[in-house]
Design a protein around this motif. Structure first.
Motif, PDB file in Angstrom:
ATOM      1  N   LEU A 161     -24.931 -19.233 -38.535  1.00 14.72           N
ATOM      2  CA  LEU A 161     -25.092 -20.648 -38.837  1.00 14.72           C
ATOM      3  C   LEU A 161     -26.535 -21.090 -38.603  1.00 14.72           C
ATOM      4  CD1 LEU A 161     -23.892 -23.399 -39.586  1.00 14.72           C
ATOM      5  CD2 LEU A 161     -23.279 -23.700 -37.177  1.00 14.72           C
ATOM      6  N   LEU A 162     -27.081 -20.698 -37.481  1.00  7.95           N
ATOM      7  CA  LEU A 162     -28.438 -21.114 -37.155  1.00  7.95           C
ATOM      8  C   LEU A 162     -29.456 -20.535 -38.126  1.00  7.95           C
ATOM      9  CD1 LEU A 162     -29.522 -22.953 -34.938  1.00  7.95           C
ATOM     10  CD2 LEU A 162     -30.158 -20.934 -33.633  1.00  7.95           C
ATOM     11  N   LEU A 163     -29.187 -19.335 -38.634  1.00 13.51           N
ATOM     12  CA  LEU A 163     -30.082 -18.691 -39.591  1.00 13.51           C
ATOM     13  C   LEU A 163     -29.900 -19.223 -41.018  1.00 13.51           C
ATOM     14  CD1 LEU A 163     -29.800 -14.998 -38.308  1.00 13.51           C
ATOM     15  CD2 LEU A 163     -31.805 -16.505 -38.128  1.00 13.51           C
ATOM     16  N   GLY A 164     -28.906 -20.063 -41.217  1.00 13.33           N
ATOM     17  CA  GLY A 164     -28.683 -20.627 -42.544  1.00 13.33           C
ATOM     18  C   GLY A 164     -27.917 -19.714 -43.479  1.00 13.33           C
ATOM     19  N   GLU A 165     -27.290 -18.665 -42.938  1.00 11.81           N
ATOM     20  CA  GLU A 165     -26.548 -17.730 -43.782  1.00 11.81           C
ATOM     21  C   GLU A 165     -25.157 -18.245 -44.137  1.00 11.81           C
ATOM     22  OE1 GLU A 165     -26.606 -13.978 -41.807  1.00 11.81           O
ATOM     23  OE2 GLU A 165     -28.791 -13.838 -41.789  1.00 11.81           O
ATOM     24  N   VAL A 166     -24.667 -19.239 -43.381  1.00 13.52           N
ATOM     25  CA  VAL A 166     -23.409 -19.917 -43.725  1.00 13.52           C
ATOM     26  C   VAL A 166     -23.647 -21.423 -43.589  1.00 13.52           C
ATOM     27  CG1 VAL A 166     -21.887 -18.015 -43.047  1.00 13.52           C
ATOM     28  CG2 VAL A 166     -22.527 -19.746 -41.349  1.00 13.52           C
ATOM     29  N   ASP A 204     -29.530 -27.755 -31.641  1.00 13.98           N
ATOM     30  CA  ASP A 204     -29.702 -27.424 -33.055  1.00 13.98           C
ATOM     31  C   ASP A 204     -28.424 -27.562 -33.865  1.00 13.98           C
ATOM     32  OD1 ASP A 204     -32.448 -26.544 -32.691  1.00 13.98           O
ATOM     33  OD2 ASP A 204     -31.585 -24.836 -31.617  1.00 13.98           O
ATOM     34  N   LEU A 205     -27.290 -27.782 -33.187  1.00 16.52           N
ATOM     35  CA  LEU A 205     -25.998 -27.790 -33.860  1.00 16.52           C
ATOM     36  C   LEU A 205     -25.269 -29.108 -33.643  1.00 16.52           C
ATOM     37  CD1 LEU A 205     -24.719 -24.224 -32.849  1.00 16.52           C
ATOM     38  CD2 LEU A 205     -25.999 -24.873 -34.897  1.00 16.52           C
ATOM     39  N   ILE A 206     -24.376 -29.428 -34.573  1.00 14.13           N
ATOM     40  CA  ILE A 206     -23.520 -30.612 -34.472  1.00 14.13           C
ATOM     41  C   ILE A 206     -22.067 -30.165 -34.614  1.00 14.13           C
ATOM     42  CG2 ILE A 206     -22.767 -32.722 -35.630  1.00 14.13           C
ATOM     43  CD1 ILE A 206     -25.604 -33.211 -36.481  1.00 14.13           C
ATOM     44  N   ALA A 207     -21.212 -30.682 -33.732  1.00 16.15           N
ATOM     45  CA  ALA A 207     -19.773 -30.465 -33.856  1.00 16.15           C
ATOM     46  C   ALA A 207     -19.148 -31.746 -34.412  1.00 16.15           C
ATOM     47  CB  ALA A 207     -19.173 -30.126 -32.501  1.00 16.15           C
ATOM     48  N   HIS A 208     -18.535 -31.660 -35.593  1.00 20.75           N
ATOM     49  CA  HIS A 208     -17.886 -32.818 -36.191  1.00 20.75           C
ATOM     50  C   HIS A 208     -16.587 -33.101 -35.443  1.00 20.75           C
ATOM     51  CE1 HIS A 208     -20.568 -32.900 -39.793  1.00 20.75           C
ATOM     52  NE2 HIS A 208     -20.758 -31.647 -39.397  1.00 20.75           N
ATOM     53  N   THR A 256     -16.939 -11.679 -32.950  1.00 20.70           N
ATOM     54  CA  THR A 256     -16.961 -12.653 -31.863  1.00 20.70           C
ATOM     55  C   THR A 256     -17.654 -13.932 -32.333  1.00 20.70           C
ATOM     56  OG1 THR A 256     -19.105 -11.988 -30.945  1.00 20.70           O
ATOM     57  CG2 THR A 256     -17.156 -10.773 -30.167  1.00 20.70           C
ATOM     58  N   LEU A 257     -17.656 -14.928 -31.486  1.00 21.37           N
ATOM     59  CA  LEU A 257     -18.258 -16.214 -31.832  1.00 21.37           C
ATOM     60  C   LEU A 257     -19.779 -16.159 -31.837  1.00 21.37           C
ATOM     61  CD1 LEU A 257     -17.298 -19.011 -32.595  1.00 21.37           C
ATOM     62  CD2 LEU A 257     -17.271 -19.626 -30.167  1.00 21.37           C
ATOM     63  N   THR A 258     -20.372 -15.250 -31.089  1.00 27.02           N
ATOM     64  CA  THR A 258     -21.837 -15.184 -31.011  1.00 27.02           C
ATOM     65  C   THR A 258     -22.485 -14.940 -32.381  1.00 27.02           C
ATOM     66  OG1 THR A 258     -21.819 -14.493 -28.703  1.00 27.02           O
ATOM     67  CG2 THR A 258     -23.802 -14.010 -29.958  1.00 27.02           C
ATOM     68  N   PRO A 259     -22.097 -13.881 -33.128  1.00 24.04           N
ATOM     69  CA  PRO A 259     -22.718 -13.712 -34.450  1.00 24.04           C
ATOM     70  C   PRO A 259     -22.350 -14.819 -35.431  1.00 24.04           C
ATOM     71  CG  PRO A 259     -20.959 -12.093 -34.114  1.00 24.04           C
ATOM     72  CD  PRO A 259     -21.193 -12.759 -32.803  1.00 24.04           C
ATOM     73  N   THR A 266     -21.946 -27.557 -37.756  1.00 24.05           N
ATOM     74  CA  THR A 266     -23.012 -27.384 -38.740  1.00 24.05           C
ATOM     75  C   THR A 266     -24.366 -27.471 -38.036  1.00 24.05           C
ATOM     76  OG1 THR A 266     -23.120 -29.759 -39.225  1.00 24.05           O
ATOM     77  CG2 THR A 266     -21.628 -28.434 -40.586  1.00 24.05           C
ATOM     78  N   ARG A 267     -25.411 -27.108 -38.772  1.00 23.45           N
ATOM     79  CA  ARG A 267     -26.758 -27.341 -38.259  1.00 23.45           C
ATOM     80  C   ARG A 267     -27.061 -28.842 -38.300  1.00 23.45           C
ATOM     81  NH1 ARG A 267     -26.921 -23.500 -41.838  1.00 23.45           N
ATOM     82  NH2 ARG A 267     -27.910 -24.840 -43.397  1.00 23.45           N
ATOM     83  N   LYS A 268     -27.973 -29.272 -37.466  1.00 19.41           N
ATOM     84  CA  LYS A 268     -28.306 -30.697 -37.409  1.00 19.41           C
ATOM     85  C   LYS A 268     -28.893 -31.205 -38.721  1.00 19.41           C
ATOM     86  CE  LYS A 268     -28.707 -32.232 -32.665  1.00 19.41           C
ATOM     87  NZ  LYS A 268     -29.583 -32.812 -31.617  1.00 19.41           N
ATOM     88  N   ASP A 269     -29.561 -30.303 -39.462  1.00 21.61           N
ATOM     89  CA  ASP A 269     -30.171 -30.737 -40.716  1.00 21.61           C
ATOM     90  C   ASP A 269     -29.222 -30.613 -41.914  1.00 21.61           C
ATOM     91  OD1 ASP A 269     -30.022 -28.010 -40.956  1.00 21.61           O
ATOM     92  OD2 ASP A 269     -32.164 -27.676 -41.298  1.00 21.61           O
ATOM     93  N   SER A 270     -27.964 -30.300 -41.657  1.00 18.24           N
ATOM     94  CA  SER A 270     -27.000 -30.114 -42.741  1.00 18.24           C
ATOM     95  C   SER A 270     -26.642 -31.446 -43.390  1.00 18.24           C
ATOM     96  CB  SER A 270     -25.729 -29.455 -42.205  1.00 18.24           C
ATOM     97  OG  SER A 270     -24.715 -29.444 -43.189  1.00 18.24           O
TER      98      SER A 270
END
Length: 271
Positions: free
Chosen positions: A175-180, A202-206, A167-170, A121-125
């Motif tokens: 995620l970073l753009l807030g579209e998911v 900018d991202l967190i892995a649970h 692929t994983l890039t888009p 998720t994003r860090k601000d999620s």
């Protein structure tokens, strides 16, 4: 019982071929996914070969067995699988368990690598994730290349709103753009890509895995090296590796190797 002369002659003629069969596997040609760091990727110094954590572990296994191996680029994942099916290459190094391939491949158990798929998720999620059920009603994304277990794939199809992208890039970009709200990605492949895209901060892995598919060594039925001795020895080595920490150490080492490669000037990564 007395052997007839022709039977004795036939047995003598067969001796050289039996001796050859016993020592036929002096070299194994192995391939796998060419774009799955830190597990496997093409060597920028020699793109005909694959490097990575899987390659390192297999080199050690081969040394222990007294067999030479070549980790060669066989094309995209699907083309690499075709190379192994045909017997032109002996082993697929990172095969997900697929019952439909049992007519073509022998899978060596246990798995060489157990892949942790995590929720990112994003860090601000504000998403509070503990189980897969917590993702219901949210928008997610995953790469079409993700090799999830059939059980989780079925659950995701029935209960999750999970967009699949090439692929994983888009996937990470959405995620970073807030579209998911979240994405599913492997622990180490996600870390490698986040580093590649400059998203690490900018991202967190649970940390609790949502799925843990295994990646297996799979030997072609058409390989001249596919015999009981080799399958037995490889199964023994995979069992020894399972609790040894060797694969995890190789993953960490090759994640750093991948990061260092990314930091090199573009012109110096290939020769």
């Amino acid at each position: 019982m007395e052997l007839r002369p022709w039977a004795l002659l036939l047995s003598l003629l067969l001796l050289p071929s039996l001796a050859l069969a016993a020592g036929k596997c002096e070299r194994l040609v192995i391939t796998g996914s060419p774009d799955a760091p830190p597990l496997l990727w093409r060597d920028p110094q020699d793109p005909t070969h694959l490097i990575g954590a899987t390659a390192d572990v297999l080199q050690q296994v081969a040394k222990d067995l007294g067999v030479k191996i070549d980790l060669l680029y066989g094309g995209t994942r699907s083309l690499a699988l075709d190379e192994v099916r045909s017997g032109r290459m002996d082993i697929l190094a990172d095969a997900p368990l697929n019952l439909g391939e049992l007519d073509n491949l022998d899978y060596i158990h246990p798995a060489l690598v157990q892949t942790d798929y995590l929720v990112w998720t994003r860090k601000d999620s504000t998403l509070a994730y503990a189980t897969a059920g917590d993702l219901q009603g949210l928008k997610g994304a995953v790469s079409e290349r993700a090799r999830l277990t059939p059980a989780f794939d079925t659950f995701a199809t029935q209960h999750l709103n999970l967009q699949r992208l090439p692929t994983l890039t888009p996937v990470f970009q959405k995620l970073l753009l807030g579209e998911v709200d979240y994405v599913l990605a492997g622990r180490y492949s996600g870390m490698a890509l986040a580093q590649t895209l400059g998203m690490s901060n900018d991202l967190i892995a649970h940390d609790t895995p949502i799925d843990q598919p295994g990646l297996y060594l799979a030997i072609s039925h058409n390989s001249a090296c596919n015999d009981p001795w080799l399958r037995g020895q490889l199964a023994k080595k995979m069992t020894e590796l399972a609790g040894s920490g060797v694969a995890q150490a190789a993953l960490q080492r090759n994640l750093e190797r991948w990061k260092a490669q990314l930091q090199q000037p573009v012109g110096t990564q290939t020769k």
